[in-house]
Write an enzyme that holds these catalytic residues in place. Structure first.
Site, PDB file in Angstrom:
ATOM      1  N   LYS A  22     -22.372 -53.606  35.890  1.00 45.36           N
ATOM      2  CA  LYS A  22     -20.990 -53.197  35.635  1.00 45.36           C
ATOM      3  C   LYS A  22     -20.622 -51.950  36.431  1.00 45.36           C
ATOM      4  O   LYS A  22     -21.438 -51.063  36.627  1.00 45.36           O
ATOM      5  CB  LYS A  22     -20.809 -52.901  34.135  1.00 45.36           C
ATOM      6  CG  LYS A  22     -21.060 -54.123  33.271  1.00 45.36           C
ATOM      7  CD  LYS A  22     -21.165 -53.777  31.786  1.00 45.36           C
ATOM      8  CE  LYS A  22     -19.821 -53.452  31.174  1.00 45.36           C
ATOM      9  NZ  LYS A  22     -19.944 -53.363  29.682  1.00 45.36           N
ATOM     10  N   TYR A  51     -27.366 -58.434  28.991  1.00 43.09           N
ATOM     11  CA  TYR A  51     -26.237 -59.335  28.814  1.00 43.09           C
ATOM     12  C   TYR A  51     -26.414 -60.059  27.486  1.00 43.09           C
ATOM     13  O   TYR A  51     -27.344 -60.840  27.315  1.00 43.09           O
ATOM     14  CB  TYR A  51     -26.164 -60.335  29.972  1.00 43.09           C
ATOM     15  CG  TYR A  51     -24.958 -61.236  29.894  1.00 43.09           C
ATOM     16  CD1 TYR A  51     -23.678 -60.717  30.045  1.00 43.09           C
ATOM     17  CD2 TYR A  51     -25.092 -62.599  29.664  1.00 43.09           C
ATOM     18  CE1 TYR A  51     -22.563 -61.534  29.969  1.00 43.09           C
ATOM     19  CE2 TYR A  51     -23.977 -63.425  29.586  1.00 43.09           C
ATOM     20  CZ  TYR A  51     -22.716 -62.876  29.743  1.00 43.09           C
ATOM     21  OH  TYR A  51     -21.613 -63.688  29.664  1.00 43.09           O
ATOM     22  N   LEU A  52     -25.547 -59.746  26.544  1.00 47.17           N
ATOM     23  CA  LEU A  52     -25.675 -60.338  25.210  1.00 47.17           C
ATOM     24  C   LEU A  52     -25.170 -61.788  25.243  1.00 47.17           C
ATOM     25  O   LEU A  52     -24.179 -62.087  25.896  1.00 47.17           O
ATOM     26  CB  LEU A  52     -24.924 -59.501  24.185  1.00 47.17           C
ATOM     27  CG  LEU A  52     -25.428 -58.051  24.057  1.00 47.17           C
ATOM     28  CD1 LEU A  52     -24.573 -57.260  23.080  1.00 47.17           C
ATOM     29  CD2 LEU A  52     -26.883 -58.009  23.619  1.00 47.17           C
ATOM     30  N   ARG A  84      -6.333 -44.413  24.792  1.00 49.05           N
ATOM     31  CA  ARG A  84      -4.881 -44.670  24.788  1.00 49.05           C
ATOM     32  C   ARG A  84      -4.571 -45.662  23.690  1.00 49.05           C
ATOM     33  O   ARG A  84      -5.468 -46.139  23.006  1.00 49.05           O
ATOM     34  CB  ARG A  84      -4.478 -45.290  26.131  1.00 49.05           C
ATOM     35  CG  ARG A  84      -5.304 -46.551  26.393  1.00 49.05           C
ATOM     36  CD  ARG A  84      -4.823 -47.367  27.563  1.00 49.05           C
ATOM     37  NE  ARG A  84      -5.829 -48.315  27.995  1.00 49.05           N
ATOM     38  CZ  ARG A  84      -6.049 -49.498  27.445  1.00 49.05           C
ATOM     39  NH1 ARG A  84      -5.349 -49.884  26.400  1.00 49.05           N
ATOM     40  NH2 ARG A  84      -6.979 -50.289  27.905  1.00 49.05           N
ATOM     41  N   VAL A 100      -3.032 -52.627  23.727  1.00 48.68           N
ATOM     42  CA  VAL A 100      -2.048 -53.711  23.617  1.00 48.68           C
ATOM     43  C   VAL A 100      -2.044 -54.260  22.184  1.00 48.68           C
ATOM     44  O   VAL A 100      -0.999 -54.514  21.589  1.00 48.68           O
ATOM     45  CB  VAL A 100      -2.406 -54.854  24.610  1.00 48.68           C
ATOM     46  CG1 VAL A 100      -1.469 -56.038  24.421  1.00 48.68           C
ATOM     47  CG2 VAL A 100      -2.375 -54.362  26.045  1.00 48.68           C
TER      48      VAL A 100
HETATM   49  P1  ADP Z   1     -13.479 -53.496  31.000  1.00 48.03           P
HETATM   50  O1  ADP Z   1     -13.334 -52.020  30.976  1.00 48.03           O
HETATM   51  O2  ADP Z   1     -13.349 -54.056  32.378  1.00 48.03           O
HETATM   52  O3  ADP Z   1     -12.597 -54.183  29.996  1.00 48.03           O
HETATM   53  P2  ADP Z   1     -15.785 -53.727  29.199  1.00 48.03           P
HETATM   54  O4  ADP Z   1     -17.002 -52.932  29.369  1.00 48.03           O
HETATM   55  O5  ADP Z   1     -14.841 -53.311  28.102  1.00 48.03           O
HETATM   56  O6  ADP Z   1     -15.014 -53.795  30.594  1.00 48.03           O
HETATM   57  O7  ADP Z   1     -16.162 -55.238  28.967  1.00 48.03           O
HETATM   58  C1  ADP Z   1     -15.172 -56.248  28.890  1.00 48.03           C
HETATM   59  C2  ADP Z   1     -15.740 -57.541  28.342  1.00 48.03           C
HETATM   60  O8  ADP Z   1     -16.861 -57.974  29.164  1.00 48.03           O
HETATM   61  C3  ADP Z   1     -16.332 -57.441  26.936  1.00 48.03           C
HETATM   62  O9  ADP Z   1     -15.350 -57.581  25.936  1.00 48.03           O
HETATM   63  C4  ADP Z   1     -17.304 -58.610  26.973  1.00 48.03           C
HETATM   64  O10 ADP Z   1     -16.612 -59.831  26.830  1.00 48.03           O
HETATM   65  C5  ADP Z   1     -17.887 -58.570  28.378  1.00 48.03           C
HETATM   66  N1  ADP Z   1     -19.120 -57.748  28.432  1.00 48.03           N
HETATM   67  C6  ADP Z   1     -19.216 -56.449  28.795  1.00 48.03           C
HETATM   68  N2  ADP Z   1     -20.487 -55.986  28.684  1.00 48.03           N
HETATM   69  C7  ADP Z   1     -21.228 -57.036  28.239  1.00 48.03           C
HETATM   70  C8  ADP Z   1     -22.638 -57.214  27.906  1.00 48.03           C
HETATM   71  N3  ADP Z   1     -23.519 -56.216  27.995  1.00 48.03           N
HETATM   72  N4  ADP Z   1     -23.018 -58.441  27.460  1.00 48.03           N
HETATM   73  C9  ADP Z   1     -22.131 -59.452  27.349  1.00 48.03           C
HETATM   74  N5  ADP Z   1     -20.822 -59.347  27.648  1.00 48.03           N
HETATM   75  C10 ADP Z   1     -20.362 -58.162  28.089  1.00 48.03           C
END
Ligand code: ADP
Length: 448
Positions: free
Chosen positions: A158, A202-203, A291, A294
């Site tokens: 990420k 990755y869950l 913030r 939505v």
């Molecule tokens: P963004 O800031 O781009 O929204 P997030 O970190 O909030 O990124 O992650 C967005 C979505 O990506 C989560 O709601 C989930 O669906 C998926 N996701 C993020 N991290 C993981 C993870 N470690 N395992 C599985 N899904 C993930």
């Protein structure tokens, strides 16, 4: 209290803020690009200022234009809504230098949470449980291999500067790791100007559960329970509900207290959302949004609280109007995001609205800037409305949603309304039985 607030946003969220201002006796200033001269937020505000051409970078993102608009109109504060400049620490700093109040947290907190590695480190130190992963950033493939082997595949790479569901790549095993790592870095560089990435486990079938927090900026903070936002497409939320169908009162109280305590300790001001993945009874922090979200109306519905009013009060130095023990959940609420998009490609579908009729009745809230004859410009987000329902329980909320979707008419453009009608027929949706992968799999089955 402020006499006049400028809203640095457009669409339904600008209306949302104007409504709160009006109830508080505060004058509102709308800003708009030339493409939005006929937009509803311009019509509804007390005053309006054109701040530039259609492109967001020259209008809604233009800090000098926004500051000039404040100076021209005498607005003392800016509400940023969500998106645009709502999480831009530099903007907050610039407003401070001009003596304009930012309705939101301090620049320092936006900066910390805007960098996901720093955010995770900070949360960990505050006792918030995190997804297992790298300690900080991962700089090369060897490093990535070591971390992935230690936490176990699959892993997700990420972007530390990420947002909007972009800059994430999954590697199922070691063979896929190098490509995932390199693609994530180059996408992060292209999208955010920062190639830094980190790695998480990755869950497999988590839910997306987020906790609404609210701080007074002076060390007091509360939580307003959770929202389940697991129904997602490409990591973007499609439907949200509160309370979460899988969360017990004990779990809510436990994780809520952890979150409220964390934001109280940093002296956080205003509304914030701490996002978790939830699997097998465990919460794993992924990020914090500094913030209004939505999907905030589902929380407003079950607590009967106007979050924007509270944001404005705290920004003006007034206390929050409630204590934790007064925050009692009443019923169930669901929101669907109505986008001007073609299903199943989800490609944007701007155009002229030939007919519009909003649903109504008990427990129905339609937040939308649409009107008959309005032309949706092609330059901005495709969200054109949010339909929020509230019922005594989840069953009643679902029935109400179905009824309200039946009353809603949006003609002239394609929307995601038919998708929601179809989803409401699904036993899993009726039972609240879905993880973050459910919708993608359902879309694959239905449209391939
Ligand atoms: P963004 O800031 O781009 O929204 P997030 O970190 O909030 O990124 O992650 C967005 C979505 O990506 C989560 O709601 C989930 O669906 C998926 N996701 C993020 N991290 C993981 C993870 N470690 N395992 C599985 N899904 C993930």
């Amino acid at each position: 209290m402020f006499d006049k607030i400028l809203i640095a946003n457009r669409g339904e969220i600008a209306l949302r803020v104007i409504r709160a201002c009006r109830e508080m006796g505060i004058a509102s200033v709308a800003v708009h690009s030339t493409a939005d001269a006929d937009a509803m937020h311009v019509r509804m505000a007390d005053e309006s200022v054109c701040i530039g051409p259609p492109s967001s970078s020259q209008s809604y993102l233009s800090m000098p234009a926004l500051i000039s608009a404040c100076e021209i109109t005498g607005a003392q504060a800016i509400h940023p809504g969500y998106g645009f400049l709502s999480e831009n620490a530099g903007f907050v700093q610039m407003l401070e230098d001009h003596g304009i109040t930012f309705i939101g947290p301090r620049a320092e907190h936006i900066r910390i949470m805007g960098d996901k590695i720093t955010a995770k480190d900070t949360m960990k130190a505050l006792g918030v449980p995190c997804v297992p992963g790298s300690d900080g950033g991962v700089n090369d493939v060897d490093d990535a291999r070591r971390v992935a082997a230690a936490i176990g595949y699959p892993v997700i790479i990420k972007a530390t500067a990420g947002g909007g569901g972009r800059g994430m790549k999954v590697a199922q095993d070691e063979t896929g790791l190098e490509v995932a790592f390199r693609t994530a870095r180059s996408e992060a560089k292209a999208a955010f100007g920062n190639p830094d990435v980190y790695i998480e486990k990755y869950l497999q079938r988590p839910r997306h559960i987020e906790i609404q927090v609210f701080g007074d900026g002076k060390g007091r903070a509360v939580h307003l329970g959770e929202r389940d936002c697991s129904l997602q497409r490409r990591h973007q939320k499609v439907l949200e509900e509160a309370p979460g169908p899988a969360i017990t009162a004990e779990e809510r109280a436990r994780i809520g207290a952890v979150c409220a305590n964390a934001v109280a300790r940093i002296g956080y001001a205003g509304a914030g959302t701490i996002e978790f993945l939830y699997e097998d009874g465990e919460f794993y922090f992924i990020e914090m949004n500094t913030r209004l979200q939505v999907e905030h109306p589902v929380t407003e519905a079950i607590f009967g609280i106007d979050l924007v009013r509270q944001q404005i009060r705290v920004a003006a130095g007034l206390p929050m109007e409630f204590h934790q023990d007064e925050l009692v959940i009443n019923g169930h609420s669901i929101e669907v995001r109505i986008n001007a998009e073609k299903v199943p490609s989800f490609s944007p579908c701007p155009g002229r609205i030939t007919q519009y009729h909003a649903p109504g009745g008990l427990g129905v809230r339609m937040d939308s800037a649409l009107y008959q004859g309005y032309s949706i410009p092609p330059y901005y987000d495709s969200l054109i409305g949010k339909l929020i329902v509230h019922g005594r329980d989840r069953t009643e909320a679902l029935a109400r949603l179905s009824r309200a979707l039946g009353e809603l008419i949006v003609d002239g453009v394609d929307t995601t309304v038919p998708l929601f009608r179809a989803l409401l027929e699904e036993p899993d949706i009726q039972a609240g039985n879905y993880s973050i992968h459910w919708l993608e799999r359902w879309l694959d089955r239905h449209y391939s």
